[in-house]
Design a protein around this motif. Structure first.
Motif, PDB file in Angstrom:
ATOM      1  N   TYR A 145       0.684  -1.214  -0.057  1.00 26.07           N
ATOM      2  CA  TYR A 145      -0.069   0.005   0.072  1.00 26.07           C
ATOM      3  C   TYR A 145       0.821   1.383  -0.084  1.00 26.07           C
ATOM      4  CZ  TYR A 145      -3.572   3.304   1.572  1.00 26.07           C
ATOM      5  OH  TYR A 145      -4.387   4.236   1.702  1.00 26.07           O
ATOM      6  N   HIS A 146       2.077   1.233   0.632  1.00 22.51           N
ATOM      7  CA  HIS A 146       2.840   2.542   0.955  1.00 22.51           C
ATOM      8  C   HIS A 146       4.187   2.613  -0.383  1.00 22.51           C
ATOM      9  CE1 HIS A 146       1.228   2.075   4.882  1.00 22.51           C
ATOM     10  NE2 HIS A 146       0.746   3.206   4.863  1.00 22.51           N
ATOM     11  N   GLN A 147       3.839   1.626  -1.213  1.00 23.47           N
ATOM     12  CA  GLN A 147       5.069   1.703  -2.250  1.00 23.47           C
ATOM     13  C   GLN A 147       4.737   2.405  -3.389  1.00 23.47           C
ATOM     14  OE1 GLN A 147       5.857  -2.485  -2.669  1.00 23.47           O
ATOM     15  NE2 GLN A 147       7.978  -2.158  -1.649  1.00 23.47           N
ATOM     16  N   ALA A 148       5.552   2.764  -4.104  1.00 24.23           N
ATOM     17  CA  ALA A 148       5.528   3.575  -5.398  1.00 24.23           C
ATOM     18  C   ALA A 148       5.880   2.584  -6.517  1.00 24.23           C
ATOM     19  CB  ALA A 148       6.313   4.768  -5.580  1.00 24.23           C
ATOM     20  N   VAL A 149       4.745   2.274  -7.434  1.00 22.07           N
ATOM     21  CA  VAL A 149       5.180   1.396  -8.558  1.00 22.07           C
ATOM     22  C   VAL A 149       6.320   1.720  -9.234  1.00 22.07           C
ATOM     23  CG1 VAL A 149       4.325   0.282 -10.725  1.00 22.07           C
ATOM     24  CG2 VAL A 149       2.903   0.635  -8.976  1.00 22.07           C
ATOM     25  N   GLU A 150       6.522   2.813  -9.582  1.00 17.50           N
ATOM     26  CA  GLU A 150       7.837   3.347 -10.378  1.00 17.50           C
ATOM     27  C   GLU A 150       9.100   3.172  -9.522  1.00 17.50           C
ATOM     28  OE1 GLU A 150       4.328   6.155 -11.785  1.00 17.50           O
ATOM     29  OE2 GLU A 150       5.148   5.031  -9.916  1.00 17.50           O
ATOM     30  N   GLN A 151       9.315   3.214  -8.287  1.00 13.44           N
ATOM     31  CA  GLN A 151      10.402   2.841  -7.502  1.00 13.44           C
ATOM     32  C   GLN A 151      10.653   1.245  -7.383  1.00 13.44           C
ATOM     33  OE1 GLN A 151       9.452   4.718  -3.653  1.00 13.44           O
ATOM     34  NE2 GLN A 151      10.474   6.775  -4.453  1.00 13.44           N
ATOM     35  N   ARG A 163      -1.970  -3.257  -6.588  1.00 12.94           N
ATOM     36  CA  ARG A 163      -1.373  -2.626  -5.331  1.00 12.94           C
ATOM     37  C   ARG A 163      -2.307  -3.167  -4.156  1.00 12.94           C
ATOM     38  NH1 ARG A 163       1.055   1.961  -3.575  1.00 12.94           N
ATOM     39  NH2 ARG A 163       1.084   2.575  -5.609  1.00 12.94           N
ATOM     40  N   ARG A 164      -1.671  -3.896  -3.247  1.00 16.33           N
ATOM     41  CA  ARG A 164      -2.712  -4.332  -2.013  1.00 16.33           C
ATOM     42  C   ARG A 164      -3.164  -3.347  -1.216  1.00 16.33           C
ATOM     43  NH1 ARG A 164       2.335  -6.842  -1.850  1.00 16.33           N
ATOM     44  NH2 ARG A 164       2.728  -6.030   0.415  1.00 16.33           N
ATOM     45  N   PRO A 165      -4.121  -3.549  -0.532  1.00 10.67           N
ATOM     46  CA  PRO A 165      -4.656  -2.650   0.583  1.00 10.67           C
ATOM     47  C   PRO A 165      -3.850  -2.759   2.143  1.00 10.67           C
ATOM     48  CG  PRO A 165      -6.192  -4.489   0.387  1.00 10.67           C
ATOM     49  CD  PRO A 165      -5.029  -4.679  -0.551  1.00 10.67           C
ATOM     50  N   THR A 166      -2.900  -3.587   1.941  1.00  9.31           N
ATOM     51  CA  THR A 166      -2.101  -3.834   3.114  1.00  9.31           C
ATOM     52  C   THR A 166      -0.730  -3.214   2.980  1.00  9.31           C
ATOM     53  OG1 THR A 166      -1.444  -6.071   2.458  1.00  9.31           O
ATOM     54  CG2 THR A 166      -3.213  -5.792   3.839  1.00  9.31           C
ATOM     55  N   GLY A 167       0.190  -3.038   3.831  1.00  8.23           N
ATOM     56  CA  GLY A 167       1.514  -2.502   3.658  1.00  8.23           C
ATOM     57  C   GLY A 167       2.582  -3.717   3.316  1.00  8.23           C
ATOM     58  N   GLY A 168       3.744  -3.645   3.454  1.00  5.49           N
ATOM     59  CA  GLY A 168       4.569  -4.839   3.039  1.00  5.49           C
ATOM     60  C   GLY A 168       5.471  -4.496   1.710  1.00  5.49           C
ATOM     61  N   GLY A 169       5.913  -5.429   1.213  1.00 10.39           N
ATOM     62  CA  GLY A 169       6.775  -5.153   0.023  1.00 10.39           C
ATOM     63  C   GLY A 169       6.325  -5.880  -1.059  1.00 10.39           C
ATOM     64  N   THR A 170       7.007  -5.648  -2.290  1.00  9.68           N
ATOM     65  CA  THR A 170       6.807  -6.151  -3.413  1.00  9.68           C
ATOM     66  C   THR A 170       6.590  -7.873  -3.593  1.00  9.68           C
ATOM     67  OG1 THR A 170       7.508  -4.331  -4.545  1.00  9.68           O
ATOM     68  CG2 THR A 170       7.078  -5.920  -6.121  1.00  9.68           C
ATOM     69  N   ILE A 171       5.714  -8.334  -4.030  1.00  8.98           N
ATOM     70  CA  ILE A 171       5.483  -9.793  -4.269  1.00  8.98           C
ATOM     71  C   ILE A 171       4.996 -10.125  -5.421  1.00  8.98           C
ATOM     72  CG2 ILE A 171       5.568 -10.306  -1.575  1.00  8.98           C
ATOM     73  CD1 ILE A 171       2.503 -10.619  -2.045  1.00  8.98           C
ATOM     74  N   ILE A 172       5.447 -11.309  -5.782  1.00  9.43           N
ATOM     75  CA  ILE A 172       4.716 -11.941  -7.177  1.00  9.43           C
ATOM     76  C   ILE A 172       3.952 -13.153  -6.759  1.00  9.43           C
ATOM     77  CG2 ILE A 172       5.238 -13.556  -8.928  1.00  9.43           C
ATOM     78  CD1 ILE A 172       7.800 -12.286  -9.671  1.00  9.43           C
ATOM     79  N   MET A 173       2.697 -13.105  -7.035  1.00  7.80           N
ATOM     80  CA  MET A 173       1.521 -14.301  -6.648  1.00  7.80           C
ATOM     81  C   MET A 173       1.180 -14.707  -8.163  1.00  7.80           C
ATOM     82  SD  MET A 173       1.402 -14.536  -3.480  1.00  7.80           S
ATOM     83  CE  MET A 173      -0.032 -15.367  -3.093  1.00  7.80           C
ATOM     84  N   GLY A 174       1.247 -16.071  -8.205  1.00  9.80           N
ATOM     85  CA  GLY A 174       0.651 -16.790  -9.275  1.00  9.80           C
ATOM     86  C   GLY A 174       0.249 -18.267  -8.937  1.00  9.80           C
ATOM     87  N   LYS A 175       0.104 -19.056  -9.685  1.00  5.16           N
ATOM     88  CA  LYS A 175      -0.473 -20.409  -9.402  1.00  5.16           C
ATOM     89  C   LYS A 175       0.527 -21.288  -8.716  1.00  5.16           C
ATOM     90  CE  LYS A 175      -1.701 -20.993 -14.010  1.00  5.16           C
ATOM     91  NZ  LYS A 175      -2.463 -21.350 -15.310  1.00  5.16           N
ATOM     92  N   GLU A 176       1.677 -20.745  -8.437  1.00  3.43           N
ATOM     93  CA  GLU A 176       2.556 -21.589  -7.453  1.00  3.43           C
ATOM     94  C   GLU A 176       2.746 -20.885  -6.252  1.00  3.43           C
ATOM     95  OE1 GLU A 176       5.955 -21.380 -10.201  1.00  3.43           O
ATOM     96  OE2 GLU A 176       5.708 -23.237 -11.008  1.00  3.43           O
ATOM     97  N   GLN A 177       1.774 -20.144  -6.029  1.00  5.71           N
ATOM     98  CA  GLN A 177       1.871 -19.466  -4.469  1.00  5.71           C
ATOM     99  C   GLN A 177       0.217 -19.386  -3.905  1.00  5.71           C
ATOM    100  OE1 GLN A 177       3.245 -17.154  -7.144  1.00  5.71           O
ATOM    101  NE2 GLN A 177       5.072 -18.406  -6.639  1.00  5.71           N
ATOM    102  N   LEU A 178       0.277 -19.768  -2.865  1.00 11.64           N
ATOM    103  CA  LEU A 178      -1.300 -19.886  -1.931  1.00 11.64           C
ATOM    104  C   LEU A 178      -1.329 -18.580  -1.375  1.00 11.64           C
ATOM    105  CD1 LEU A 178      -3.988 -21.361  -1.563  1.00 11.64           C
ATOM    106  CD2 LEU A 178      -2.720 -22.328   0.357  1.00 11.64           C
ATOM    107  N   GLY A 179      -2.225 -17.833  -1.449  1.00 13.98           N
ATOM    108  CA  GLY A 179      -2.496 -16.701  -0.614  1.00 13.98           C
ATOM    109  C   GLY A 179      -3.575 -17.057   0.455  1.00 13.98           C
ATOM    110  N   TRP A 180      -3.734 -16.798   1.628  1.00 10.35           N
ATOM    111  CA  TRP A 180      -4.775 -16.907   2.629  1.00 10.35           C
ATOM    112  C   TRP A 180      -5.015 -15.672   3.170  1.00 10.35           C
ATOM    113  CZ3 TRP A 180      -3.183 -15.506   7.522  1.00 10.35           C
ATOM    114  CH2 TRP A 180      -1.706 -15.238   7.632  1.00 10.35           C
ATOM    115  N   GLU A 181      -6.130 -15.590   3.744  1.00 13.56           N
ATOM    116  CA  GLU A 181      -6.784 -14.480   4.357  1.00 13.56           C
ATOM    117  C   GLU A 181      -7.858 -14.648   5.585  1.00 13.56           C
ATOM    118  OE1 GLU A 181      -6.824 -12.509  -0.240  1.00 13.56           O
ATOM    119  OE2 GLU A 181      -8.681 -12.760   0.599  1.00 13.56           O
ATOM    120  N   ILE A 182      -7.759 -14.021   6.405  1.00  7.24           N
ATOM    121  CA  ILE A 182      -8.754 -14.171   7.617  1.00  7.24           C
ATOM    122  C   ILE A 182      -9.571 -12.827   7.726  1.00  7.24           C
ATOM    123  CG2 ILE A 182      -9.090 -14.564   9.857  1.00  7.24           C
ATOM    124  CD1 ILE A 182      -6.252 -15.953   9.895  1.00  7.24           C
TER     125      ILE A 182
END
Length: 344
Positions: A49-55, A71-90
């Motif tokens: 959320y707090h990152q600039a794409v161009e940076q 852009r995620r609605p949470t903080g944190g860093g840049t990640i790649i998410m595809g069919k080989e990564q499982l996202g989980w949410e509570i």
């Protein structure tokens, strides 16, 4: 025992990220708590959320690969998410998962740790927001809240390609690519690497479902979105696919800019300052992979510092800091960063 709805979603970044906002809104309006597993398809490069794409992102390379940028609605860093990564949410009342982001993140991490244990992989929580295996990160976790309701979001790396990750990051030098790819392989790990073989995502989902049920001490019931949730997700997809949200929310300053970046326990902080003369700050941009509550508080600090006098900066920062919560970054840290950048 508390009943949670259990939903599995495979789709594009705009639909999944719209769901993050919509589901928190839904449970804050009385809907049952939710555990959602997500798989991004097509692959997406997601900034915090707090990152600039161009940076952070090599936009041309992402386009060449046919991947999305979000852009995620949470903080944190840049990640790649595809069919080989499982996202989980509570999505739940904070009383069920933790009254602070730190507590909620740690509770979510327990679900990841139990999942890995079922595969014979020993893991542990590493503050502020990671699960690691033998010192290597296998899951990153974030949290954001709305009143007394909280969303905890995280990943489980089933497989990972360091070279692909490096190729879509914005680097100061092409020479850094090989070194950075090695750094990723040294600092990160993934399930297939630890097991020495490939494992089906469907198996991971079943193990993770049982593990989160244990960690949260809840009963999971297979479910779908409510009609209200479907409608809100559909509306929010426009926001999460818009250039305004993805690119313009955190836009680098232009012109003669003072710049500094500092790695702190709470994350990387990047500060840009544009001056109007020697003693007046015209504008400020503060970006990075940190977590802050309330989420939009960083805009308040930028507004406080805009058109302020240099000698007033420390007081403005310390007054602002009393009203916010940042994991791993102190008021002194921020004051020192600004003193350094303003002295340039």
């Amino acid at each position: 025992m508390t009943l949670f709805r259990f939903i599995v979603e495979q789709g594009s970044q705009d639909k999944i990220l719209a769901g993050e906002e919509a589901l928190l809104e839904s449970i804050s309006n009385g809907a049952q708590p939710i555990l959602r597993f997500v798989i991004f398809d097509p692959t997406a490069v997601l900034v915090g959320y707090h990152q600039a794409v161009e940076q952070e992102v090599n936009i041309d390379e992402v386009k060449k690969r046919g991947w999305d940028i979000g852009r995620r609605p949470t903080g944190g860093g840049t990640i790649i998410m595809g069919k080989e990564q499982l996202g989980w949410e509570i999505y739940a009342d904070a009383s069920l998962v933790g009254y602070t982001p730190e507590e909620a993140i740690k509770r979510g991490a327990e679900g990841v740790i139990k999942t890995l244990e079922k595969l014979g992989i020993k893991a542990n929580f590493r503050p502020k927001n990671d699960v690691e295996v033998n010192g290597r990160k296998i899951s990153g976790i974030g949290a954001f809240s709305q009143g007394k309701y909280i969303a905890v979001t995280g990943t489980i790396l089933v497989d990972f390609n360091a070279e692909s990750m490096v190729s879509v990051l914005r680097l100061t030098s092409e020479k850094l690519k090989d070194k950075l790819a090695k750094d990723f392989r040294d600092r990160l790990t993934w399930i297939n690497r630890e097991l020495g073989k490939s494992i089906e995502m469907s198996q991971i989902i079943e193990l993770a479902k049982a593990s989160f049920e244990e960690a949260l001490n809840v009963k999971l019931e297979n479910s779908t979105y409510t009609e209200t949730e479907e409608k809100l997700i559909s509306e929010l997809r426009m926001k999460y696919s818009s250039p305004e949200w993805i690119f313009n929310l955190r836009k680098p300053l232009e012109g003669d800019i003072k710049y500094i970046e500092k790695k702190l326990p709470g994350g990387l902080v990047k500060v840009q300052v544009k001056m109007a003369g020697e003693k007046i700050i015209e504008s400020v941009l503060i970006t990075g992979d940190f977590f802050i509550e309330p989420r939009r508080a960083i805009y308040d600090l930028e507004a406080r510092l805009k058109w302020s006098r240099v000698e007033d900066v420390e007081k403005e920062i310390r007054d602002w800091y009393k009203e916010v919560k940042i994991i791993g970054i102190s008021a002194d840290d921020l004051v020192n960063i600004f003193k350094e950048v303003l002295s340039k």
